[in-house]
Design an enzyme around this catalytic site. Structure first.
Site, PDB file in Angstrom:
ATOM      1  N   GLU A 164       5.624   4.799 -12.048  1.00 50.16           N
ATOM      2  CA  GLU A 164       4.830   3.460 -12.278  1.00 50.16           C
ATOM      3  C   GLU A 164       3.534   3.398 -12.630  1.00 50.16           C
ATOM      4  OE1 GLU A 164       5.290  -0.819  -9.629  1.00 50.16           O
ATOM      5  OE2 GLU A 164       4.463   1.185  -8.661  1.00 50.16           O
ATOM      6  N   LYS A 192      12.730   6.215  11.603  1.00 50.48           N
ATOM      7  CA  LYS A 192      13.329   7.037  11.952  1.00 50.48           C
ATOM      8  C   LYS A 192      12.759   8.247  12.184  1.00 50.48           C
ATOM      9  CE  LYS A 192      17.404   9.807  10.233  1.00 50.48           C
ATOM     10  NZ  LYS A 192      18.388  10.146   9.092  1.00 50.48           N
ATOM     11  N   GLY A 215       0.692  -1.056   0.141  1.00 52.47           N
ATOM     12  CA  GLY A 215      -0.022   0.017  -0.021  1.00 52.47           C
ATOM     13  C   GLY A 215       0.960   1.235   0.078  1.00 52.47           C
ATOM     14  N   ARG A 260      13.133  12.218  13.076  1.00 54.75           N
ATOM     15  CA  ARG A 260      14.102  13.393  13.604  1.00 54.75           C
ATOM     16  C   ARG A 260      13.417  14.497  14.479  1.00 54.75           C
ATOM     17  NH1 ARG A 260      17.856  14.454   8.234  1.00 54.75           N
ATOM     18  NH2 ARG A 260      19.706  13.224   8.896  1.00 54.75           N
ATOM     19  N   THR A 286       1.869   3.157  -2.404  1.00 48.25           N
ATOM     20  CA  THR A 286       1.103   4.165  -3.484  1.00 48.25           C
ATOM     21  C   THR A 286      -0.242   4.851  -2.834  1.00 48.25           C
ATOM     22  OG1 THR A 286       2.210   3.358  -5.313  1.00 48.25           O
ATOM     23  CG2 THR A 286       0.162   4.657  -5.629  1.00 48.25           C
TER      24      THR A 286
END
Length: 446
Positions: A239, A417, A213, A419, A215
């Site tokens: 794509e 991740k 999922g 920040r 996209t």
């Protein structure tokens, strides 16, 4: 050189003096002036030194008048024998401080003309020096012109005082905003709280194996930003075609089964939903480019021309051609190519001053593990992706691997991740018939 060629450098000594005279006559106008011009906009060196002195004194909350400014100039080592008389003359020839922004506009206009002349000369030198192919020279020229149009230089040391002012303005805007997050909303409240929305210059990766999922998540976020922010969303699809993407957008917005949309077997209620969804989507400024041969330079060039850009979405990273030249990966290391593209996209996000959301494939290797939850190291041809990204989000659906899993449409959005805050997992519900996601606790509301 310009004088030798009979060309006059664009500047207005009178306007520069009027701006400075207004600041000395009525210090209350200083905040407006600082917001309109900067030191480099002044062509006459003496005027630039006076402005820098006033700017520094104002930033530190010091009183600004002819006496204190002279003392400040002395402390900065820019006081000259005629400085006192020059200040008095400027104040005498300034009609009124009420027109200071008009004077400032003239100063800024002349500075822009000088900058354009300088950029034009640099471009001419690049052309005649044979320093690159036409495409690379055009890219460099566009970047330089864009930096001027966005009122930003290309690097250089900036006084912290001016940065502090911009940070305070951003904090003030956040305080006055009704939204609890500083960035653009993704449409998923838990994700917004975790990453504080999509902020200017953020480079965010959404990674997953095919069929998870990616996209759909990108379209969900693009649709949310387009509907709530009033800004332009640039969606680059390497794509899927425009028609396929818009079909998905209609399905998710109208909550109409995607298969029904493709076959046209719609009930009267479905038609009403599709019509309403079409009206909502048509009111947004979501733009789609489905050219499969795009490079980062192509995207950057298109985005620079958008005046109200809010978000850039790229689907997906591993399909992109490598830097500038457009050479395919057959001619170079895939890892190095992806690393270069990742770095260029982070630079693009920073240069455009908008968030860039990029989709990425995950390596097939992790599917052999007992625990198939993705990790940062699973990013395919990862190179520097995890280093460049401000946030890396991975989609995981246990039901895709275990047919007997009790909730096959439960999705884990894993923050690998972040920040802006902590990593962790956000639980969502996957609605396959609408190719859409929603918070897990809302899955039965519609």
């Amino acid at each position: 050189m310009d004088e030798l060629l009979g060309r006059r450098v664009p500047y207005s000594a009178e306007a520069e003096q009027a701006v400075l005279g207004s600041m000395l006559i009525d210090p209350r106008c200083i905040p407006d002036v600082i917001g309109a011009v900067k030191a480099d906009d002044f062509y006459v060196q003496a005027n630039k030194e006076i402005f820098e002195t006033v700017f520094s004194m104002f930033s530190f909350g010091q009183t600004v008048d002819p006496v204190t400014v002279l003392d400040g100039m002395k402390a900065r080592g820019v006081l000259h024998d005629g400085s006192r008389q020059y200040l008095l003359d400027m104040m005498a020839v300034t009609p009124t401080a009420a027109n200071v922004l008009e004077y400032a506009a003239i100063v800024r206009d002349r500075a822009l003309l000088r900058a354009l002349a300088s950029v034009g000369e640099e471009i001419t030198n690049m052309v005649y020096s044979g320093s690159g192919q036409a495409d690379s020279v055009l890219e460099a020229a566009e970047r330089k012109i864009y930096a001027l149009s966005r009122d930003r230089g290309e690097g250089g040391l900036t006084p912290v005082a001016s940065v502090v002012q911009r940070v305070f303005e951003a904090i003030s805007e956040a305080a006055e905003s009704e939204s609890s997050i500083p960035g653009l909303s993704t449409g998923l409240p838990d994700l917004d709280r975790a990453i504080l929305g999509l902020g200017p210059g953020d480079f965010t990766i959404v990674a997953a194996r095919p069929g998870m999922g990616k996209t759909s998540m990108a379209l969900n976020i693009a649709r949310s930003v387009g509907k709530t922010s009033g800004k332009t969303v640039a969606f680059f699809s390497l794509e899927m075609s425009r028609e396929q993407l818009v079909t998905r957008l209609l399905s998710a917005e109208g909550l109409v089964d995607g298969k029904k949309l493709q076959t046209g077997r719609l009930t009267d209620d479905d038609w009403r939903r599709v019509s309403a969804a079409a009206n909502v989507l048509s009111a947004t400024d979501i733009r789609i480019d489905d050219n499969p041969s795009l490079t980062v330079a192509d995207m950057n060039a298109q985005c620079r021309r958008l005046k109200n850009l809010g978000l850039v979405v790229v689907d997906y990273l591993q399909l992109m051609q490598s830097a500038g030249s457009g050479n395919s990966w057959a001619n170079e290391s895939r890892v190095q190519a992806v690393s270069d593209i990742s770095r260029m996209m982070k630079i693009m996000a920073k240069e455009l001053g908008v968030p860039v959301l990029c989709l990425s494939q995950l390596s097939r290797a992790f599917t052999q593990r007992k625990d198939k939850r993705p990790m940062l190291s699973d990013l395919r041809e990862s190179g520097a992706i995890e280093q460049d990204a401000d946030a890396v989000l991975a989609l995981h659906r246990e039901g895709a691997y275990d047919p007997e899993y009790e909730n096959p449409n439960e999705v884990e959005l894993i923050l690998l991740k972040n920040r802006r805050g902590e990593t962790g997992t956000i639980y969502l519900s996957w609605l396959p018939e609408y190719t859409s996601f929603m918070p897990l606790d809302k899955r039965h509301e519609e």
